[in-house]
Enzyme design. Structure first.
Site, short mmCIF file in Angstrom:
data_model
loop_
_atom_site.label_atom_id
_atom_site.label_comp_id
_atom_site.label_asym_id
_atom_site.label_seq_id
_atom_site.Cartn_x
_atom_site.Cartn_y
_atom_site.Cartn_z
CB CYS A 227 35.05 40.58 44.95
SG CYS A 227 35.71 39.70 46.38
CB CYS A 381 39.23 41.53 30.46
SG CYS A 381 40.18 42.97 31.00
#
Length: 423
Positions: A227, A381
Protein backbone atom coordinates in the site's frame (compact mmCIF):
# COMPACT_ATOMS: atom_id res chain seq x y z
CA UNK A 1 2.38 -2.75 11.33
CA UNK A 2 -0.28 -1.41 9.18
CA UNK A 3 -2.98 -3.50 7.56
CA UNK A 4 -2.22 -3.08 3.89
CA UNK A 5 -1.21 -5.17 0.88
CA UNK A 6 -2.60 -8.27 -0.54
CA UNK A 7 -4.50 -7.92 -3.73
CA UNK A 8 -2.71 -8.90 -6.87
CA UNK A 9 -2.98 -6.08 -9.42
CA UNK A 10 -2.07 -7.53 -12.79
CA UNK A 11 -4.05 -7.76 -16.01
CA UNK A 12 -6.65 -5.42 -14.57
CA UNK A 13 -8.03 -5.78 -11.07
CA UNK A 14 -7.29 -9.36 -10.12
CA UNK A 15 -7.43 -10.60 -6.56
CA UNK A 16 -4.86 -12.52 -4.59
CA UNK A 17 -7.09 -15.61 -4.69
CA UNK A 18 -6.13 -16.24 -8.32
CA UNK A 19 -2.75 -17.65 -7.36
CA UNK A 20 -4.68 -20.71 -6.23
CA UNK A 21 -7.63 -21.19 -8.53
CA UNK A 22 -8.64 -24.83 -7.82
CA UNK A 23 -9.24 -24.31 -4.09
CA UNK A 24 -11.14 -21.06 -4.47
CA UNK A 25 -14.48 -21.95 -5.98
CA UNK A 26 -17.60 -19.81 -6.26
CA UNK A 27 -20.37 -20.93 -3.97
CA UNK A 28 -21.62 -21.03 -0.40
CA UNK A 29 -20.27 -23.04 2.52
CA UNK A 30 -21.44 -22.20 6.01
CA UNK A 31 -20.39 -23.61 9.34
CA UNK A 32 -21.97 -23.01 12.75
CA UNK A 33 -19.51 -23.37 15.60
CA UNK A 34 -19.84 -23.51 19.39
CA UNK A 35 -18.79 -20.44 21.43
CA UNK A 36 -15.04 -20.05 21.63
CA UNK A 37 -14.98 -18.95 25.30
CA UNK A 38 -16.94 -19.63 28.45
CA UNK A 39 -19.04 -16.78 29.92
CA UNK A 40 -17.80 -14.63 32.76
CA UNK A 41 -19.49 -15.06 36.14
CA UNK A 42 -21.50 -11.85 35.91
CA UNK A 43 -21.92 -8.39 34.44
CA UNK A 44 -21.64 -5.34 36.68
CA UNK A 45 -24.30 -2.64 36.73
CA UNK A 46 -21.96 -0.39 34.75
CA UNK A 47 -21.48 -3.11 32.13
CA UNK A 48 -25.21 -3.70 31.85
CA UNK A 49 -25.74 0.00 31.21
CA UNK A 50 -22.89 0.24 28.72
CA UNK A 51 -23.77 -2.86 26.69
CA UNK A 52 -27.56 -2.60 26.89
CA UNK A 53 -27.96 -2.46 23.09
CA UNK A 54 -26.20 -5.80 22.90
CA UNK A 55 -28.14 -7.32 25.74
CA UNK A 56 -31.50 -6.76 24.10
CA UNK A 57 -30.41 -8.65 20.96
CA UNK A 58 -31.72 -12.19 21.54
CA UNK A 59 -28.77 -13.85 19.80
CA UNK A 60 -26.28 -12.01 22.02
CA UNK A 61 -28.06 -11.31 25.29
CA UNK A 62 -26.47 -11.41 28.73
CA UNK A 63 -24.83 -14.77 28.03
CA UNK A 64 -23.11 -13.54 24.87
CA UNK A 65 -21.91 -10.37 26.57
CA UNK A 66 -20.46 -12.43 29.41
CA UNK A 67 -18.50 -14.42 26.83
CA UNK A 68 -17.15 -11.21 25.32
CA UNK A 69 -16.15 -10.03 28.79
CA UNK A 70 -14.26 -13.27 29.37
CA UNK A 71 -12.55 -13.23 25.95
CA UNK A 72 -8.89 -12.54 25.25
CA UNK A 73 -8.22 -11.25 21.73
CA UNK A 74 -4.87 -10.31 20.20
CA UNK A 75 -4.68 -7.84 17.33
CA UNK A 76 -1.53 -8.19 15.26
CA UNK A 77 -0.88 -4.64 14.11
CA UNK A 78 -2.34 -1.30 15.15
CA UNK A 79 -2.45 0.16 11.67
CA UNK A 80 -5.04 0.38 8.92
CA UNK A 81 -7.02 -2.74 9.82
CA UNK A 82 -5.96 -2.84 13.46
CA UNK A 83 -7.32 0.66 14.11
CA UNK A 84 -11.04 0.00 13.47
CA UNK A 85 -10.73 -3.57 14.74
CA UNK A 86 -9.32 -2.53 18.10
CA UNK A 87 -11.79 0.32 18.51
CA UNK A 88 -14.86 -1.83 17.86
CA UNK A 89 -13.56 -4.79 19.85
CA UNK A 90 -13.11 -2.41 22.77
CA UNK A 91 -16.52 -0.84 22.30
CA UNK A 92 -18.09 -4.32 22.11
CA UNK A 93 -16.70 -5.18 25.53
CA UNK A 94 -14.02 -7.76 24.78
CA UNK A 95 -12.50 -8.19 28.23
CA UNK A 96 -8.82 -8.30 27.31
CA UNK A 97 -7.28 -6.83 24.18
CA UNK A 98 -3.67 -7.49 23.25
CA UNK A 99 -1.86 -5.20 20.82
CA UNK A 100 1.40 -6.16 19.15
CA UNK A 101 3.13 -3.52 17.04
CA UNK A 102 6.73 -2.29 17.08
CA UNK A 103 6.19 0.67 14.73
CA UNK A 104 5.70 4.36 15.55
CA UNK A 105 2.96 6.66 14.27
CA UNK A 106 3.86 8.51 11.09
CA UNK A 107 1.98 11.41 9.55
CA UNK A 108 1.16 9.30 6.48
CA UNK A 109 -0.69 6.83 8.76
CA UNK A 110 -3.35 9.34 9.79
CA UNK A 111 -5.28 9.07 6.51
CA UNK A 112 -6.55 5.63 7.50
CA UNK A 113 -5.22 4.59 10.94
CA UNK A 114 -7.95 6.35 12.87
CA UNK A 115 -6.99 5.06 16.29
CA UNK A 116 -4.07 7.53 16.21
CA UNK A 117 -4.15 11.34 16.14
CA UNK A 118 -1.84 14.22 15.27
CA UNK A 119 -0.47 14.37 18.80
CA UNK A 120 0.56 10.70 18.49
CA UNK A 121 3.01 11.23 15.61
CA UNK A 122 6.32 9.71 16.66
CA UNK A 123 4.71 7.72 19.47
CA UNK A 124 4.63 3.93 19.72
CA UNK A 125 1.60 2.65 17.82
CA UNK A 126 0.88 0.06 20.50
CA UNK A 127 0.89 2.68 23.25
CA UNK A 128 -1.10 5.17 21.17
CA UNK A 129 -3.72 2.51 20.39
CA UNK A 130 -3.91 1.47 24.04
CA UNK A 131 -4.57 5.05 25.11
CA UNK A 132 -7.42 5.36 22.60
CA UNK A 133 -8.92 2.05 23.74
CA UNK A 134 -8.91 3.17 27.37
CA UNK A 135 -10.73 6.33 26.33
CA UNK A 136 -13.33 4.31 24.39
CA UNK A 137 -13.87 1.74 27.12
CA UNK A 138 -12.03 1.86 30.46
CA UNK A 139 -13.56 -1.50 31.39
CA UNK A 140 -11.30 -3.26 28.88
CA UNK A 141 -7.94 -4.62 30.01
CA UNK A 142 -5.20 -3.73 27.48
CA UNK A 143 -1.98 -5.70 27.10
CA UNK A 144 0.78 -4.02 25.10
CA UNK A 145 3.41 -5.95 23.17
CA UNK A 146 5.67 -3.20 21.87
CA UNK A 147 7.85 -5.55 19.85
CA UNK A 148 8.20 -7.13 16.46
CA UNK A 149 6.42 -10.45 16.11
CA UNK A 150 9.01 -13.10 15.26
CA UNK A 151 9.73 -16.79 15.38
CA UNK A 152 11.06 -16.52 18.92
CA UNK A 153 8.05 -14.86 20.54
CA UNK A 154 5.00 -15.70 18.42
CA UNK A 155 4.12 -18.95 20.18
CA UNK A 156 4.39 -17.48 23.66
CA UNK A 157 2.35 -14.39 22.78
CA UNK A 158 -0.36 -16.25 20.83
CA UNK A 159 -0.80 -18.82 23.60
CA UNK A 160 -2.16 -16.11 25.93
CA UNK A 161 -5.19 -15.38 23.74
CA UNK A 162 -8.36 -17.12 22.55
CA UNK A 163 -8.50 -15.48 19.14
CA UNK A 164 -6.10 -13.66 16.81
CA UNK A 165 -7.13 -10.77 14.56
CA UNK A 166 -4.59 -10.40 11.76
CA UNK A 167 -3.94 -6.86 10.58
CA UNK A 168 -0.49 -7.46 9.11
CA UNK A 169 0.79 -5.72 6.01
CA UNK A 170 3.44 -8.10 4.67
CA UNK A 171 3.54 -11.69 3.53
CA UNK A 172 6.33 -12.84 5.82
CA UNK A 173 4.39 -11.95 8.97
CA UNK A 174 1.14 -13.19 7.44
CA UNK A 175 2.50 -16.69 6.85
CA UNK A 176 4.06 -16.74 10.30
CA UNK A 177 0.73 -15.75 11.90
CA UNK A 178 -1.01 -18.53 10.00
CA UNK A 179 1.57 -21.17 10.83
CA UNK A 180 1.66 -20.28 14.54
CA UNK A 181 -2.14 -20.25 14.74
CA UNK A 182 -2.41 -23.69 13.13
CA UNK A 183 0.35 -25.21 15.28
CA UNK A 184 -1.29 -23.83 18.43
CA UNK A 185 -4.83 -24.73 17.35
CA UNK A 186 -5.94 -21.07 17.40
CA UNK A 187 -8.53 -19.53 15.08
CA UNK A 188 -7.73 -16.20 13.51
CA UNK A 189 -9.60 -13.60 11.53
CA UNK A 190 -7.73 -12.36 8.48
CA UNK A 191 -8.14 -9.22 6.42
CA UNK A 192 -6.36 -7.64 3.48
CA UNK A 193 -6.69 -4.30 1.68
CA UNK A 194 -5.28 -2.58 -1.41
CA UNK A 195 -6.51 0.56 -3.14
CA UNK A 196 -10.28 -0.06 -3.48
CA UNK A 197 -10.28 -3.81 -2.86
CA UNK A 198 -10.49 -5.83 0.33
CA UNK A 199 -10.70 -9.43 1.45
CA UNK A 200 -11.58 -11.14 4.73
CA UNK A 201 -11.90 -14.67 6.02
CA UNK A 202 -11.65 -16.86 9.13
CA UNK A 203 -8.91 -19.46 9.14
CA UNK A 204 -9.20 -22.30 11.64
CA UNK A 205 -7.55 -25.55 10.62
CA UNK A 206 -9.65 -27.64 13.01
CA UNK A 207 -12.85 -26.65 11.22
CA UNK A 208 -11.75 -25.55 7.74
CA UNK A 209 -8.86 -24.33 5.62
CA UNK A 210 -5.84 -22.34 6.72
CA UNK A 211 -4.22 -19.49 4.82
CA UNK A 212 -1.82 -21.89 3.09
CA UNK A 213 -4.78 -23.86 1.71
CA UNK A 214 -5.74 -20.76 -0.23
CA UNK A 215 -2.24 -19.39 -0.92
CA UNK A 216 0.28 -22.25 -0.64
CA UNK A 217 3.16 -19.97 -1.58
CA UNK A 218 3.73 -16.22 -1.56
CA UNK A 219 3.62 -14.36 -4.88
CA UNK A 220 6.86 -13.76 -6.78
CA UNK A 221 8.87 -10.80 -5.40
CA UNK A 222 7.60 -7.47 -6.66
CA UNK A 223 4.37 -8.85 -8.16
CA UNK A 224 2.08 -7.57 -5.40
CA UNK A 225 2.77 -3.91 -4.52
CA UNK A 226 2.45 -2.73 -0.97
CA UNK A 227 0.00 0.00 0.00
CA UNK A 228 3.01 2.26 0.46
CA UNK A 229 3.63 1.74 -3.26
CA UNK A 230 0.08 1.50 -4.60
CA UNK A 231 -2.01 3.28 -1.98
CA UNK A 232 -5.24 2.42 -0.20
CA UNK A 233 -8.54 4.24 0.20
CA UNK A 234 -8.62 5.11 3.89
CA UNK A 235 -12.24 4.19 4.51
CA UNK A 236 -11.63 0.71 3.06
CA UNK A 237 -9.85 -0.09 6.33
CA UNK A 238 -13.08 0.50 8.22
CA UNK A 239 -15.05 -1.72 5.84
CA UNK A 240 -12.74 -4.71 6.17
CA UNK A 241 -11.82 -4.06 9.80
CA UNK A 242 -15.48 -4.05 10.79
CA UNK A 243 -15.99 -7.39 9.00
CA UNK A 244 -13.10 -8.79 11.03
CA UNK A 245 -14.67 -7.61 14.29
CA UNK A 246 -18.05 -9.00 13.26
CA UNK A 247 -16.42 -12.40 12.66
CA UNK A 248 -14.54 -12.20 15.96
CA UNK A 249 -17.75 -11.53 17.90
CA UNK A 250 -19.49 -14.44 16.16
CA UNK A 251 -16.66 -16.80 17.01
CA UNK A 252 -16.40 -15.68 20.64
CA UNK A 253 -20.13 -15.90 21.32
CA UNK A 254 -21.03 -18.82 19.06
CA UNK A 255 -23.65 -16.95 17.04
CA UNK A 256 -24.22 -16.90 13.31
CA UNK A 257 -22.12 -18.60 10.67
CA UNK A 258 -18.51 -17.37 10.58
CA UNK A 259 -16.46 -17.06 7.41
CA UNK A 260 -14.77 -20.42 7.91
CA UNK A 261 -14.28 -21.89 4.45
CA UNK A 262 -15.41 -18.69 2.77
CA UNK A 263 -13.51 -15.71 1.39
CA UNK A 264 -15.29 -12.35 1.40
CA UNK A 265 -14.17 -10.11 -1.45
CA UNK A 266 -15.17 -6.44 -1.44
CA UNK A 267 -14.94 -3.99 -4.34
CA UNK A 268 -15.46 -0.47 -3.01
CA UNK A 269 -15.69 1.15 -6.46
CA UNK A 270 -18.45 -1.17 -7.64
CA UNK A 271 -19.88 -1.45 -4.10
CA UNK A 272 -19.96 -5.19 -4.51
CA UNK A 273 -19.43 -8.03 -2.04
CA UNK A 274 -18.73 -11.56 -3.23
CA UNK A 275 -18.25 -14.76 -1.25
CA UNK A 276 -15.97 -17.47 -2.58
CA UNK A 277 -15.93 -21.00 -1.22
CA UNK A 278 -12.49 -22.02 0.05
CA UNK A 279 -11.92 -25.73 0.50
CA UNK A 280 -9.48 -27.29 2.91
CA UNK A 281 -6.59 -28.58 0.81
CA UNK A 282 -5.78 -32.22 1.68
CA UNK A 283 -2.30 -31.58 0.26
CA UNK A 284 -1.70 -28.44 2.33
CA UNK A 285 1.90 -28.42 3.59
CA UNK A 286 0.74 -27.29 7.03
CA UNK A 287 -2.75 -28.64 7.79
CA UNK A 288 -3.13 -31.31 5.13
CA UNK A 289 -3.21 -35.08 5.54
CA UNK A 290 0.57 -35.43 5.31
CA UNK A 291 2.01 -32.09 6.45
CA UNK A 292 5.59 -31.22 5.61
CA UNK A 293 5.62 -28.01 7.64
CA UNK A 294 5.54 -29.20 11.25
CA UNK A 295 7.22 -26.22 12.91
CA UNK A 296 7.70 -22.52 12.32
CA UNK A 297 10.06 -21.72 9.46
CA UNK A 298 13.54 -20.51 10.30
CA UNK A 299 13.22 -17.42 8.10
CA UNK A 300 9.88 -16.16 6.81
CA UNK A 301 11.51 -13.21 5.05
CA UNK A 302 13.57 -15.66 3.03
CA UNK A 303 10.48 -17.81 2.34
CA UNK A 304 8.57 -14.82 0.98
CA UNK A 305 11.56 -13.30 -0.80
CA UNK A 306 11.68 -9.53 -0.39
CA UNK A 307 13.51 -9.42 -3.72
CA UNK A 308 14.27 -12.06 -6.28
CA UNK A 309 17.56 -13.94 -6.41
CA UNK A 310 18.35 -12.12 -9.66
CA UNK A 311 17.85 -8.76 -7.97
CA UNK A 312 20.01 -9.76 -5.03
CA UNK A 313 22.80 -10.78 -7.36
CA UNK A 314 22.44 -7.63 -9.47
CA UNK A 315 22.86 -5.31 -6.49
CA UNK A 316 26.22 -6.80 -5.44
CA UNK A 317 28.84 -4.09 -6.05
CA UNK A 318 26.17 -2.07 -7.89
CA UNK A 319 24.57 -0.23 -4.98
CA UNK A 320 25.21 3.35 -3.90
CA UNK A 321 23.87 5.43 -1.02
CA UNK A 322 21.86 8.64 -1.24
CA UNK A 323 24.93 10.54 -0.05
CA UNK A 324 27.02 9.07 -2.85
CA UNK A 325 24.36 10.04 -5.39
CA UNK A 326 24.47 13.63 -4.09
CA UNK A 327 28.26 13.63 -4.38
CA UNK A 328 28.00 12.39 -7.97
CA UNK A 329 25.49 15.12 -8.80
CA UNK A 330 27.60 17.84 -7.18
CA UNK A 331 30.64 16.62 -9.12
CA UNK A 332 28.62 16.69 -12.37
CA UNK A 333 29.27 13.02 -12.98
CA UNK A 334 27.79 11.89 -16.28
CA UNK A 335 24.83 9.87 -15.00
CA UNK A 336 21.21 9.32 -16.02
CA UNK A 337 19.01 9.14 -12.92
CA UNK A 338 15.88 7.02 -13.36
CA UNK A 339 12.92 6.95 -10.97
CA UNK A 340 11.18 3.59 -11.38
CA UNK A 341 8.12 4.42 -9.25
CA UNK A 342 4.63 5.17 -10.57
CA UNK A 343 3.54 8.62 -11.84
CA UNK A 344 1.35 9.34 -8.78
CA UNK A 345 4.32 8.75 -6.48
CA UNK A 346 6.55 10.94 -8.67
CA UNK A 347 4.07 13.79 -8.27
CA UNK A 348 4.35 13.63 -4.47
CA UNK A 349 8.14 13.81 -4.17
CA UNK A 350 11.11 13.31 -6.46
CA UNK A 351 14.88 13.44 -6.35
CA UNK A 352 16.11 16.46 -8.36
CA UNK A 353 17.30 15.54 -11.84
CA UNK A 354 15.44 12.24 -12.00
CA UNK A 355 13.58 10.91 -15.03
CA UNK A 356 10.38 8.92 -14.49
CA UNK A 357 10.40 5.49 -16.13
CA UNK A 358 8.12 3.05 -14.20
CA UNK A 359 9.58 -0.34 -13.35
CA UNK A 360 7.04 -2.16 -15.51
CA UNK A 361 8.34 -0.46 -18.65
CA UNK A 362 11.88 -1.55 -17.80
CA UNK A 363 10.91 -5.15 -17.06
CA UNK A 364 8.92 -5.40 -20.30
CA UNK A 365 11.81 -3.94 -22.32
CA UNK A 366 9.67 -1.05 -23.54
CA UNK A 367 11.88 1.56 -21.87
CA UNK A 368 15.28 0.27 -22.99
CA UNK A 369 15.31 2.52 -26.04
CA UNK A 370 14.79 5.56 -23.79
CA UNK A 371 18.00 4.94 -21.87
CA UNK A 372 21.22 6.57 -23.08
CA UNK A 373 24.14 4.29 -23.90
CA UNK A 374 26.81 6.89 -23.13
CA UNK A 375 25.83 7.58 -19.50
CA UNK A 376 25.86 5.51 -16.36
CA UNK A 377 22.30 4.57 -15.38
CA UNK A 378 21.35 5.16 -11.73
CA UNK A 379 18.02 3.70 -10.62
CA UNK A 380 15.96 4.50 -7.55
CA UNK A 381 12.48 3.89 -6.15
CA UNK A 382 10.90 4.59 -2.78
CA UNK A 383 12.90 2.15 -0.64
CA UNK A 384 15.17 0.15 -2.96
CA UNK A 385 13.14 -3.00 -3.68
CA UNK A 386 11.69 -2.04 -7.05
CA UNK A 387 14.91 -0.44 -8.23
CA UNK A 388 16.77 -3.68 -7.42
CA UNK A 389 14.36 -5.63 -9.61
CA UNK A 390 14.74 -3.06 -12.41
CA UNK A 391 18.51 -3.19 -12.02
CA UNK A 392 18.50 -6.95 -12.64
CA UNK A 393 16.58 -6.38 -15.88
CA UNK A 394 19.03 -3.70 -17.04
CA UNK A 395 22.04 -5.87 -16.23
CA UNK A 396 20.51 -8.66 -18.30
CA UNK A 397 19.98 -6.19 -21.16
CA UNK A 398 23.66 -5.21 -21.21
CA UNK A 399 23.78 -2.12 -18.98
CA UNK A 400 26.64 -3.60 -16.97
CA UNK A 401 27.64 -0.42 -15.11
CA UNK A 402 24.10 0.46 -13.93
CA UNK A 403 23.61 0.92 -10.19
CA UNK A 404 20.72 1.57 -7.82
CA UNK A 405 20.29 3.78 -4.76
CA UNK A 406 19.94 1.91 -1.48
CA UNK A 407 16.90 3.17 0.44
CA UNK A 408 15.65 5.23 -2.52
CA UNK A 409 13.61 8.38 -1.91
CA UNK A 410 13.27 7.60 1.78
CA UNK A 411 17.04 7.69 2.24
CA UNK A 412 17.33 10.85 0.12
CA UNK A 413 14.80 12.67 2.29
CA UNK A 414 16.43 11.43 5.49
CA UNK A 415 20.05 12.04 4.53
CA UNK A 416 19.95 14.89 2.02
CA UNK A 417 16.78 16.97 2.14
CA UNK A 418 14.47 16.49 5.16
CA UNK A 419 12.26 19.33 3.91
CA UNK A 420 10.82 17.06 1.23
CA UNK A 421 7.60 15.12 2.04
CA UNK A 422 7.46 11.37 2.45
CA UNK A 423 4.50 9.03 1.93
Amino acid sequence: MSGDVSLLMANGRRSERQWRGPTADPGESTVSLPPLVEPAAELTVDEIRRYSRHLIIPDVGVEGQKRLKNARVLCVGAGGLGSPALMYLAAAGVGTLGIIDFDTVDESNLQRQIIHGVSDVGRSKAESAAASIREINPLVNVEIHNTALDRENVREIFSRYDLIVDGTDNFATRYMVNDAAVLLGKPYVWGSIYRFDGQASVFWAEHGPCYRCLYPEPPPPGMVPSCAEGGVLGVLCASIGSIQVNEAIKLLTGIGEPLVGRLMVYDALEMEYRKIKVRKDPNCALCGENPTVTDLLEDYEDFCGAVSVEAQEATVDSTITASELKEWQDADKDIFLVDVREPAEYEIVRIPGSHLIPKGEILSGEALSKLPQDKQIVLHCKSGVRSAEALAALKAAGFSDAVHVQGGVLSWVKQIDPSLPTY
